[in-house]
Design a protein around this motif. Structure first.
Motif, mmCIF file in Angstrom:
data_model
loop_
_atom_site.group_PDB
_atom_site.id
_atom_site.type_symbol
_atom_site.label_atom_id
_atom_site.label_comp_id
_atom_site.label_asym_id
_atom_site.label_seq_id
_atom_site.Cartn_x
_atom_site.Cartn_y
_atom_site.Cartn_z
ATOM 1 N N LEU A 115 3.700 -0.264 -18.413
ATOM 2 C CA LEU A 115 3.080 -1.111 -17.066
ATOM 3 C C LEU A 115 3.662 -1.119 -15.875
ATOM 4 O O LEU A 115 5.112 -0.597 -16.196
ATOM 5 C CB LEU A 115 3.629 -2.582 -18.120
ATOM 6 N N ILE A 116 3.560 -1.214 -14.800
ATOM 7 C CA ILE A 116 4.163 -1.658 -13.243
ATOM 8 C C ILE A 116 3.550 -2.887 -12.940
ATOM 9 O O ILE A 116 2.650 -3.151 -12.522
ATOM 10 C CB ILE A 116 3.608 -0.667 -12.336
ATOM 11 N N THR A 117 4.372 -3.627 -12.674
ATOM 12 C CA THR A 117 4.415 -4.316 -11.693
ATOM 13 C C THR A 117 5.202 -4.341 -10.571
ATOM 14 O O THR A 117 6.083 -4.291 -9.746
ATOM 15 C CB THR A 117 5.552 -6.062 -12.045
ATOM 16 N N PHE A 118 3.933 -4.704 -9.619
ATOM 17 C CA PHE A 118 4.013 -4.780 -8.193
ATOM 18 C C PHE A 118 4.013 -6.342 -6.930
ATOM 19 O O PHE A 118 3.269 -6.502 -7.600
ATOM 20 C CB PHE A 118 3.020 -3.770 -6.978
ATOM 21 N N GLY A 148 -4.484 4.100 -13.821
ATOM 22 C CA GLY A 148 -4.593 4.792 -13.814
ATOM 23 C C GLY A 148 -2.821 5.843 -14.110
ATOM 24 O O GLY A 148 -2.213 5.470 -14.975
ATOM 25 N N ILE A 149 -2.908 6.990 -13.239
ATOM 26 C CA ILE A 149 -1.326 7.204 -13.684
ATOM 27 C C ILE A 149 -1.048 7.466 -12.337
ATOM 28 O O ILE A 149 -0.949 7.943 -11.236
ATOM 29 C CB ILE A 149 -2.869 9.254 -13.027
ATOM 30 N N TRP A 150 0.225 7.385 -12.976
ATOM 31 C CA TRP A 150 1.152 6.627 -11.659
ATOM 32 C C TRP A 150 2.287 7.358 -12.640
ATOM 33 O O TRP A 150 3.124 7.758 -13.652
ATOM 34 C CB TRP A 150 1.617 4.967 -11.946
ATOM 35 N N LYS A 151 2.725 8.674 -11.198
ATOM 36 C CA LYS A 151 4.029 9.124 -11.539
ATOM 37 C C LYS A 151 3.921 10.057 -13.310
ATOM 38 O O LYS A 151 4.880 10.624 -13.229
ATOM 39 C CB LYS A 151 5.774 8.569 -11.889
ATOM 40 N N GLY A 152 2.547 10.726 -13.539
ATOM 41 C CA GLY A 152 2.053 11.593 -14.561
ATOM 42 C C GLY A 152 2.310 10.985 -15.557
ATOM 43 O O GLY A 152 1.817 10.757 -16.561
ATOM 44 N N LYS A 153 2.288 9.264 -15.450
ATOM 45 C CA LYS A 153 2.073 8.519 -16.951
ATOM 46 C C LYS A 153 0.765 7.459 -16.737
ATOM 47 O O LYS A 153 0.965 7.255 -15.337
ATOM 48 C CB LYS A 153 2.851 7.378 -16.874
ATOM 49 N N PRO A 154 0.056 7.659 -17.892
ATOM 50 C CA PRO A 154 -0.868 6.661 -17.328
ATOM 51 C C PRO A 154 -0.428 5.212 -17.836
ATOM 52 O O PRO A 154 0.276 5.146 -18.487
ATOM 53 C CB PRO A 154 -1.350 6.641 -19.029
ATOM 54 N N THR A 155 -0.664 4.017 -16.764
ATOM 55 C CA THR A 155 -0.107 3.023 -16.793
ATOM 56 C C THR A 155 -0.910 1.844 -15.960
ATOM 57 O O THR A 155 -2.658 2.225 -15.927
ATOM 58 C CB THR A 155 0.969 3.105 -14.957
ATOM 59 N N ILE A 156 -0.671 1.194 -16.453
ATOM 60 C CA ILE A 156 -1.264 -0.627 -16.727
ATOM 61 C C ILE A 156 -0.571 -1.071 -14.892
ATOM 62 O O ILE A 156 0.102 -0.791 -14.973
ATOM 63 C CB ILE A 156 -1.174 -1.633 -16.960
ATOM 64 N N ILE A 157 -1.441 -1.453 -14.229
ATOM 65 C CA ILE A 157 -0.514 -1.431 -12.680
ATOM 66 C C ILE A 157 -1.154 -3.689 -11.953
ATOM 67 O O ILE A 157 -2.283 -3.504 -12.375
ATOM 68 C CB ILE A 157 -1.360 -0.394 -11.591
ATOM 69 N N ASP A 158 0.064 -4.173 -11.662
ATOM 70 C CA ASP A 158 -0.873 -5.219 -11.707
ATOM 71 C C ASP A 158 0.030 -5.942 -10.693
ATOM 72 O O ASP A 158 1.212 -5.275 -10.155
ATOM 73 C CB ASP A 158 -0.418 -6.369 -12.744
ATOM 74 N N PHE A 159 -1.334 -6.045 -9.592
ATOM 75 C CA PHE A 159 0.169 -6.761 -8.238
ATOM 76 C C PHE A 159 -0.037 -8.624 -8.156
ATOM 77 O O PHE A 159 -1.136 -9.183 -8.136
ATOM 78 C CB PHE A 159 -1.506 -6.577 -7.041
ATOM 79 N N LYS A 160 1.113 -8.748 -7.803
ATOM 80 C CA LYS A 160 0.954 -9.878 -7.153
ATOM 81 C C LYS A 160 2.173 -10.336 -6.692
ATOM 82 O O LYS A 160 2.139 -9.901 -5.224
ATOM 83 C CB LYS A 160 2.841 -10.712 -8.604
ATOM 84 N N THR A 161 2.230 -11.809 -5.085
ATOM 85 C CA THR A 161 2.583 -11.902 -3.961
ATOM 86 C C THR A 161 3.503 -12.678 -4.453
ATOM 87 O O THR A 161 3.505 -13.866 -5.363
ATOM 88 C CB THR A 161 1.243 -12.451 -3.075
ATOM 89 N N ILE A 204 0.570 -1.027 -0.185
ATOM 90 C CA ILE A 204 -0.042 -0.226 -0.149
ATOM 91 C C ILE A 204 0.714 0.939 -0.046
ATOM 92 O O ILE A 204 0.716 2.351 -0.905
ATOM 93 C CB ILE A 204 -1.181 -0.351 1.393
ATOM 94 N N VAL A 205 2.191 1.368 0.921
ATOM 95 C CA VAL A 205 2.702 2.573 1.326
ATOM 96 C C VAL A 205 3.178 2.399 -0.146
ATOM 97 O O VAL A 205 3.956 4.089 -0.845
ATOM 98 C CB VAL A 205 3.365 2.402 2.463
ATOM 99 N N SER A 206 3.930 1.800 -0.911
ATOM 100 C CA SER A 206 4.682 1.508 -2.244
ATOM 101 C C SER A 206 3.827 1.960 -3.488
ATOM 102 O O SER A 206 4.446 3.305 -4.367
ATOM 103 C CB SER A 206 5.090 0.341 -2.725
ATOM 104 N N VAL A 207 2.444 1.727 -3.566
ATOM 105 C CA VAL A 207 1.853 1.925 -5.051
ATOM 106 C C VAL A 207 1.299 3.813 -4.457
ATOM 107 O O VAL A 207 0.970 4.160 -5.571
ATOM 108 C CB VAL A 207 0.607 1.219 -5.227
ATOM 109 N N GLU A 208 0.887 4.019 -3.168
ATOM 110 C CA GLU A 208 0.531 5.796 -2.698
ATOM 111 C C GLU A 208 1.815 6.176 -2.856
ATOM 112 O O GLU A 208 1.714 7.926 -2.810
ATOM 113 C CB GLU A 208 -0.111 5.273 -0.734
ATOM 114 N N SER A 209 2.318 5.832 -3.139
ATOM 115 C CA SER A 209 3.932 7.066 -3.630
ATOM 116 C C SER A 209 3.841 7.368 -4.651
ATOM 117 O O SER A 209 4.545 8.317 -4.941
ATOM 118 C CB SER A 209 5.721 5.738 -2.598
ATOM 119 N N GLY A 210 3.079 6.876 -5.257
ATOM 120 C CA GLY A 210 3.604 7.004 -7.030
ATOM 121 C C GLY A 210 1.895 7.829 -7.313
ATOM 122 O O GLY A 210 1.707 8.174 -8.636
#
Length: 141
Positions: free
Chosen positions: A100-103, A52-65, A20-26
């Motif tokens: 594209l961002i993978t968390f 959404g917008i991640w650090k100013g850029k339209p982004t696909i965000i995917d969450f993995k564990t 959550i902290v990592s995602v909220e940072s950008g």
């Protein structure tokens, strides 16, 4: 809601809080969560975790564990999946997404964050589709 985590084990709570902290940072704007997408051109569909917008850029965000650290080279299928989401998003909305961002929440470690560019994964994605079609001749995309 972070209070939903109080019934989880300590390791799950920590991984979730770190993520959550990592995602909220950008994250600057969320356009969709669990967004259903499909492509008429490629004839595939999926549900992206976040757009959404991640650090100013339209982004696909995917969450993995993961229970352990994953090298970037071990995550190519994730990047192709996100590339497919970006293609489907553009086909549905007309809005191109290239980031594209993978968390990856990792047990007992800080989250991994891999940032990729869609253009780097279009050809590998097409190769996988082609290979699938060749191996499954009764199914065509």
């Amino acid at each position: 809601d972070i209070t939903d985590l109080e019934h989880q084990t300590p390791d799950v709570r920590q991984m979730s809080q770190d993520l959550i902290v990592s995602v909220e940072s950008g994250i600057e704007d969320i356009w969709g969560q669990e967004q259903v997408l499909w492509s008429n051109k490629y004839r595939f569909a999926g549900r992206t975790d976040m757009v959404g917008i991640w650090k100013g850029k339209p982004t696909i965000i995917d969450f993995k564990t993961s229970r352990k650290f994953k090298k970037r080279d071990w995550c190519h299928s994730y990047f192709m999946q996100e590339c497919a989401y970006a293609i489907m998003w553009e086909e549905r909305t007309g809005i191109p997404i290239t980031q594209l961002i993978t968390f990856i929440a990792v047990d007992n470690s800080s989250p991994l964050i891999y940032v990729e560019h869609r253009a780097d994964w279009v050809n590998p994605l097409r190769d996988v589709i082609k290979q699938y079609e060749e191996e499954n001749t009764s199914v065509k995309f």
